[in-house]
Write a protein that holds these residues in place. Structure first.
Motif, PDB file in Angstrom:
ATOM      1  N   ILE A   1       9.627   8.046   0.293  1.00 15.07           N
ATOM      2  CA  ILE A   1      10.706   9.043   0.246  1.00 15.07           C
ATOM      3  C   ILE A   1      10.497  10.099   1.338  1.00 15.07           C
ATOM      4  CG2 ILE A   1      11.664  10.938  -1.152  1.00 15.07           C
ATOM      5  CD1 ILE A   1      11.181   9.145  -3.621  1.00 15.07           C
ATOM      6  N   SER A   2       9.264  10.544   1.493  1.00 19.13           N
ATOM      7  CA  SER A   2       9.005  11.633   2.446  1.00 19.13           C
ATOM      8  C   SER A   2       9.182  11.199   3.890  1.00 19.13           C
ATOM      9  CB  SER A   2       7.597  12.195   2.243  1.00 19.13           C
ATOM     10  OG  SER A   2       7.476  12.645   0.906  1.00 19.13           O
ATOM     11  N   THR A   3       9.103   9.877   4.138  1.00 19.41           N
ATOM     12  CA  THR A   3       9.384   9.388   5.498  1.00 19.41           C
ATOM     13  C   THR A   3      10.786   8.806   5.599  1.00 19.41           C
ATOM     14  OG1 THR A   3       8.403   7.246   4.931  1.00 19.41           O
ATOM     15  CG2 THR A   3       6.967   8.808   6.038  1.00 19.41           C
TER      16      THR A   3
ATOM     17  N   SER B   1       0.816  -1.225   0.000  1.00 17.76           N
ATOM     18  CA  SER B   1       0.000   0.000   0.000  1.00 17.76           C
ATOM     19  C   SER B   1       0.850   1.276   0.000  1.00 17.76           C
ATOM     20  CB  SER B   1      -0.890   0.062   1.243  1.00 17.76           C
ATOM     21  OG  SER B   1      -1.613  -1.110   1.412  1.00 17.76           O
ATOM     22  N   ALA B   2       2.010   1.250   0.636  1.00 17.13           N
ATOM     23  CA  ALA B   2       2.844   2.468   0.737  1.00 17.13           C
ATOM     24  C   ALA B   2       3.249   2.916  -0.671  1.00 17.13           C
ATOM     25  CB  ALA B   2       4.082   2.186   1.571  1.00 17.13           C
ATOM     26  N   MET B   3       3.273   4.230  -0.879  1.00 12.62           N
ATOM     27  CA  MET B   3       3.618   4.782  -2.199  1.00 12.62           C
ATOM     28  C   MET B   3       5.004   5.427  -2.158  1.00 12.62           C
ATOM     29  SD  MET B   3      -0.040   6.395  -3.261  1.00 12.62           S
ATOM     30  CE  MET B   3      -1.504   5.353  -3.195  1.00 12.62           C
TER      31      MET B   3
ATOM     32  N   GLU C   1       8.673  14.572   5.628  1.00 14.59           N
ATOM     33  CA  GLU C   1       7.255  14.268   5.861  1.00 14.59           C
ATOM     34  C   GLU C   1       6.303  15.314   5.282  1.00 14.59           C
ATOM     35  OE1 GLU C   1       6.561  12.461   9.888  1.00 14.59           O
ATOM     36  OE2 GLU C   1       8.550  13.253  10.252  1.00 14.59           O
ATOM     37  N   GLY C   2       6.641  15.813   4.109  1.00 13.33           N
ATOM     38  CA  GLY C   2       5.734  16.736   3.428  1.00 13.33           C
ATOM     39  C   GLY C   2       5.744  18.141   3.998  1.00 13.33           C
ATOM     40  N   ALA C   3       6.653  18.438   4.921  1.00 10.21           N
ATOM     41  CA  ALA C   3       6.661  19.770   5.549  1.00 10.21           C
ATOM     42  C   ALA C   3       7.339  20.818   4.679  1.00 10.21           C
ATOM     43  CB  ALA C   3       7.350  19.704   6.909  1.00 10.21           C
ATOM     44  N   PHE C   4       8.074  20.391   3.641  1.00  9.32           N
ATOM     45  CA  PHE C   4       8.778  21.347   2.776  1.00  9.32           C
ATOM     46  C   PHE C   4       8.160  21.446   1.383  1.00  9.32           C
ATOM     47  CE2 PHE C   4      13.024  20.652   5.202  1.00  9.32           C
ATOM     48  CZ  PHE C   4      12.666  21.620   6.116  1.00  9.32           C
ATOM     49  N   GLY C   5       7.432  20.415   0.954  1.00 10.07           N
ATOM     50  CA  GLY C   5       6.860  20.438  -0.389  1.00 10.07           C
ATOM     51  C   GLY C   5       6.321  19.066  -0.749  1.00 10.07           C
ATOM     52  N   ILE C   6       5.822  18.974  -1.970  1.00  8.57           N
ATOM     53  CA  ILE C   6       5.192  17.715  -2.402  1.00  8.57           C
ATOM     54  C   ILE C   6       6.106  17.024  -3.402  1.00  8.57           C
ATOM     55  CG2 ILE C   6       3.180  16.724  -3.575  1.00  8.57           C
ATOM     56  CD1 ILE C   6       1.692  19.330  -2.631  1.00  8.57           C
ATOM     57  N   VAL C   7       6.447  15.784  -3.117  1.00  5.78           N
ATOM     58  CA  VAL C   7       7.242  14.976  -4.050  1.00  5.78           C
ATOM     59  C   VAL C   7       6.293  14.458  -5.118  1.00  5.78           C
ATOM     60  CG1 VAL C   7       8.564  12.829  -4.278  1.00  5.78           C
ATOM     61  CG2 VAL C   7       8.877  14.273  -2.262  1.00  5.78           C
ATOM     62  N   THR C   8       6.605  14.738  -6.393  1.00  5.90           N
ATOM     63  CA  THR C   8       5.706  14.279  -7.461  1.00  5.90           C
ATOM     64  C   THR C   8       6.319  13.150  -8.295  1.00  5.90           C
ATOM     65  OG1 THR C   8       6.481  16.217  -8.671  1.00  5.90           O
ATOM     66  CG2 THR C   8       4.284  16.357  -7.706  1.00  5.90           C
TER      67      THR C   8
HETATM   68  C1  LIG Z   1       2.262  -2.844   8.725  1.00  5.15           C
HETATM   69  C2  LIG Z   1       3.229  -1.684   8.592  1.00  5.15           C
HETATM   70  C3  LIG Z   1       4.592  -1.915   8.607  1.00  5.15           C
HETATM   71  C4  LIG Z   1       5.494  -0.846   8.455  1.00  5.15           C
HETATM   72  N1  LIG Z   1       6.837  -1.111   8.459  1.00  5.15           N
HETATM   73  C5  LIG Z   1       7.712  -0.098   8.309  1.00  5.15           C
HETATM   74  C6  LIG Z   1       9.119  -0.338   8.324  1.00  5.15           C
HETATM   75  O1  LIG Z   1       9.586  -1.461   8.494  1.00  5.15           O
HETATM   76  N2  LIG Z   1       9.948   0.727   8.141  1.00  5.15           N
HETATM   77  C7  LIG Z   1       9.463   1.996   7.966  1.00  5.15           C
HETATM   78  O2  LIG Z   1      10.262   2.927   7.797  1.00  5.15           O
HETATM   79  N3  LIG Z   1       8.148   2.248   7.951  1.00  5.15           N
HETATM   80  C8  LIG Z   1       7.262   1.244   8.125  1.00  5.15           C
HETATM   81  N4  LIG Z   1       5.908   1.508   8.159  1.00  5.15           N
HETATM   82  C9  LIG Z   1       5.434   2.908   8.032  1.00  5.15           C
HETATM   83  C10 LIG Z   1       5.020   3.290   6.597  1.00  5.15           C
HETATM   84  O3  LIG Z   1       4.690   2.186   5.833  1.00  5.15           O
HETATM   85  C11 LIG Z   1       6.116   4.034   5.909  1.00  5.15           C
HETATM   86  O4  LIG Z   1       6.345   5.199   6.640  1.00  5.15           O
HETATM   87  C12 LIG Z   1       5.801   4.416   4.462  1.00  5.15           C
HETATM   88  O5  LIG Z   1       6.993   4.934   3.929  1.00  5.15           O
HETATM   89  C13 LIG Z   1       4.690   5.439   4.297  1.00  5.15           C
HETATM   90  O6  LIG Z   1       4.313   5.520   2.920  1.00  5.15           O
HETATM   91  P1  LIG Z   1       2.853   6.038   2.519  1.00  5.15           P
HETATM   92  O7  LIG Z   1       2.797   6.196   1.054  1.00  5.15           O
HETATM   93  O8  LIG Z   1       1.815   5.178   3.125  1.00  5.15           O
HETATM   94  O9  LIG Z   1       2.852   7.475   3.204  1.00  5.15           O
HETATM   95  P2  LIG Z   1       1.679   8.226   3.967  1.00  5.15           P
HETATM   96  O10 LIG Z   1       1.295   7.493   5.201  1.00  5.15           O
HETATM   97  O11 LIG Z   1       0.588   8.549   3.038  1.00  5.15           O
HETATM   98  O12 LIG Z   1       2.439   9.574   4.373  1.00  5.15           O
HETATM   99  C14 LIG Z   1       3.522   9.540   5.277  1.00  5.15           C
HETATM  100  C15 LIG Z   1       4.116  10.949   5.406  1.00  5.15           C
HETATM  101  O13 LIG Z   1       4.685  11.362   4.161  1.00  5.15           O
HETATM  102  C16 LIG Z   1       4.000  12.508   3.644  1.00  5.15           C
HETATM  103  N5  LIG Z   1       3.845  12.296   2.211  1.00  5.15           N
HETATM  104  C17 LIG Z   1       3.232  11.250   1.591  1.00  5.15           C
HETATM  105  N6  LIG Z   1       3.359  11.371   0.260  1.00  5.15           N
HETATM  106  C18 LIG Z   1       4.043  12.513   0.037  1.00  5.15           C
HETATM  107  C19 LIG Z   1       4.476  13.189  -1.131  1.00  5.15           C
HETATM  108  N7  LIG Z   1       4.245  12.701  -2.345  1.00  5.15           N
HETATM  109  N8  LIG Z   1       5.145  14.352  -0.990  1.00  5.15           N
HETATM  110  C20 LIG Z   1       5.402  14.869   0.238  1.00  5.15           C
HETATM  111  N9  LIG Z   1       5.009  14.275   1.371  1.00  5.15           N
HETATM  112  C21 LIG Z   1       4.353  13.103   1.270  1.00  5.15           C
HETATM  113  C22 LIG Z   1       2.698  12.588   4.400  1.00  5.15           C
HETATM  114  O14 LIG Z   1       2.225  13.907   4.490  1.00  5.15           O
HETATM  115  C23 LIG Z   1       3.090  12.011   5.748  1.00  5.15           C
HETATM  116  O15 LIG Z   1       3.708  13.004   6.523  1.00  5.15           O
HETATM  117  C24 LIG Z   1       4.994   0.464   8.315  1.00  5.15           C
HETATM  118  C25 LIG Z   1       3.620   0.691   8.291  1.00  5.15           C
HETATM  119  C26 LIG Z   1       2.740  -0.358   8.454  1.00  5.15           C
HETATM  120  C27 LIG Z   1       1.273  -0.059   8.415  1.00  5.15           C
END
Ligand SMILES: Cc1cc2nc3c(=O)[nH]c(=O)nc-3n(C[C@H](O)[C@H](O)[C@H](O)COP(=O)(O)OP(=O)(O)OC[C@H]3O[C@@H](n4cnc5c(N)ncnc54)[C@H](O)[C@@H]3O)c2cc1C
Length: 466
Positions: A145-147, A138-140, A200-207
């Motif tokens: 990148i933002s995390t 599910s993660a994108m 974490e999206g605090a500086f801009g949007i990654v496209t």
């Molecule tokens: C079951 C499970 C296991 C996990 N295991 C790990 C692990 O092992 N290691 C780990 O590091 N994390 C883990 N995570 C946390 C999470 O999956 C990661 O942080 C993942 O990178 C988040 O991606 P997302 O697309 O769901 O981001 P989101 O949850 O949608 O967003 C996360 C943050 O990034 C920002 N953001 C999102 N997209 C953009 C964008 N395009 N531009 C700017 N900012 C943006 C959001 O505003 C938010 O602050 C886990 C989560 C779950 C539910």
């Protein structure tokens, strides 16, 4: 007539604007259902130009923007928080994957690509993107990148930051900065992409991003071992590092209590038993000879007397079953009721004393609570979560403060990989030296002077109180 929503509708079209409360609802609550918020609309742009146009409109109307990817973040970063009007901007429709380049070892992808889909696409040309998380279905990419996501292969390959060669971002005033350079080397000026990775999206949007790839592993060896204490686990890490060298790709630590939770909550069976801790050890290689090396390393591990029980997966299917135990830990915890997440890192040599102190302090403070500890031992990263049980809700913040105080004393970090989001922002404020905070806040003010990018998360904006 609402000029803001009308403007968005003109720029984004019907597929790009969600205002119906029922359709907006899934975007307004986080994966853990620990955070929820409100928004004027959910924006689903289909192009970078549409992101830019939407951001300009938000700036004109003073509306905060919460970027969202797969919404699997564990710190509430993708859920609206705090006062002031906000929109959620989902990147889900921007999911194009370029043709992977197997010799240049890179691929260009849009931010809304699901991590697993990118991994599958590059596997077709014999390459891998070794960012591995239980949430990868599910993660994108934009969220990863933002995390600056970590996961189970950091030990060998590094964090998400290590895979980003180029980025395209949209700034808080709508400016598009295109740094999609497929270059491994570029020292021409400021390497600004690092400001956006992990903020974490605090500086801009990654496209969009250009990602570095690695050669595919043709074989892997996976073992599950039981050890009596942490000292034995750390000694074994040294043993496997010596014997398996750069092929060691994961070294995961799981407490026996956490493993029992997976058995009870998710119905998976443990094939070994007999210690306080489990170790999931993985080695992988694109060359032959890995099986023999792993067998020799395991023999040495058993002969050392450090291992009380263990099993080596005899097939890829068995390897997947062993990994399934690790991958269900977060879900098992979610099913066990309310918990506090602590995603800490610290020097390995201080880990044992830290764990003992935490256990003793938790018993004193909240006898009904129990620790659910697992983590990426090879990276010094523990997920030291507390399942609250009947613990009074008002103790929650005191428990987290206790864990964080002890981690700071041990020279560690209050977030190894999940980030601050809204969950840890106050703790960051409390525990981070002023000079460091001022630096982060100063950069935020320069890039996002009106504090519209992800308000209340990660880095306080201008005039924001936390
Ligand atoms: C079951 C499970 C296991 C996990 N295991 C790990 C692990 O092992 N290691 C780990 O590091 N994390 C883990 N995570 C946390 C999470 O999956 C990661 O942080 C993942 O990178 C988040 O991606 P997302 O697309 O769901 O981001 P989101 O949850 O949608 O967003 C996360 C943050 O990034 C920002 N953001 C999102 N997209 C953009 C964008 N395009 N531009 C700017 N900012 C943006 C959001 O505003 C938010 O602050 C886990 C989560 C779950 C539910």
């Amino acid at each position: 007539m609402d000029p803001f929503l009308d403007g968005l509708s003109q720029h984004l079209g019907p597929a790009g604007l969600v205002t119906d409360p029922a359709d907006m609802a899934p975007y307004l609550v986080d994966w853990r259902k620990a955070f929820s918020g409100t928004a004027r609309a959910v924006l689903r742009p289909g192009t970078t130009d549409q992101v830019s146009a939407a951001v300009r409109l938000c700036e004109r109307h003073g509306v905060g923007i919460v970027p969202q990817g797969g919404n699997t973040g564990l710190a509430g970063g993708a859920t609206p928080a705090g006062p002031g009007p906000q929109v959620v901007l989902s990147l889900a429709r921007m999911a194009a994957i370029g043709k992977p380049d197997p010799i240049g070892m890179m691929v260009e992808v849009q931010a809304g690509c699901i991590l697993q889909t990118v991994k599958e696409a590059v596997a077709e040309v014999g390459r891998q993107l070794p960012i591995s998380l239980a949430a990868e279905g599910s993660a994108m990419i934009g969220g990863v990148i933002s995390t600056n996501a970590g996961g189970v292969n950091v030990l060998r390959y590094g964090m998400a930051r290590d895979f980003v060669l180029g980025l395209e971002v949209v700034l808080a005033d709508g400016t598009v900065v295109n740094g999609l350079k497929p270059l491994r080397k570029d020292n021409a000026g400021l390497d600004w992409k690092h400001l956006f990775i992990g903020s974490e999206g605090a500086f801009g949007i990654v496209t969009s991003a250009v990602l570095r790839l690695a050669p595919s592993s043709r074989s892997r060896q996976v073992a599950l071992l039981c050890v009596k204490d942490l000292e034995a686990a750390i000694s074994l890490l040294g043993l496997f590092q010596d014997r398996m060298g750069e092929t060691l790709s994961a070294f995961e630590l799981i407490s026996a209590d956490a493993m029992r939770l997976v058995e009870n909550q998710c119905g998976l069976a443990m094939p070994v038993s007999g210690g306080a801790w489990f170790l999931l050890v993985e080695a992988s290689s694109s060359l032959d000879g890995l099986a023999a090396a792993m067998e020799t390393a395991l023999e040495a591990a058993f002969n050392s007397g450090l291992v009380s029980d263990g099993t080596l997966a005899a097939s890829e299917q068995q390897a997947r079953s062993l990994w399934a135990l690790r991958e269900h830990l977060t879900e098992a915890e979610a099913r066990a009721g309310k918990s506090l997440k602590h995603d800490v890192s610290l020097p390995l040599r201080r880990m044992e004393a830290f764990l003992e102190r935490i256990g003793a302090r938790l018993d004193e403070m909240a006898p009904a609570a129990r620790l659910n500890t697992f983590g990426h031992l090879g990276d010094g990263n523990l997920h030291m979560n507390v399942i609250l049980g009947d613990t009074p809700a008002e103790l929650a913040s005191k428990i987290s403060a206790m864990v964080h105080d002890l981690i700071v004393e041990a020279g560690g970090s209050i977030s190894a990989e999940h980030g601050l989001g809204q969950y840890r922002l106050e703790e960051w404020q409390r525990l981070t030296p002023k000079a460091e905070r001022d630096l982060a806040i100063g950069i935020k003010k320069a890039i996002d002077p009106n504090g519209l990018m992800n308000p209340g998360k990660a880095i306080p904006g201008a005039g924001e109180r936390i």
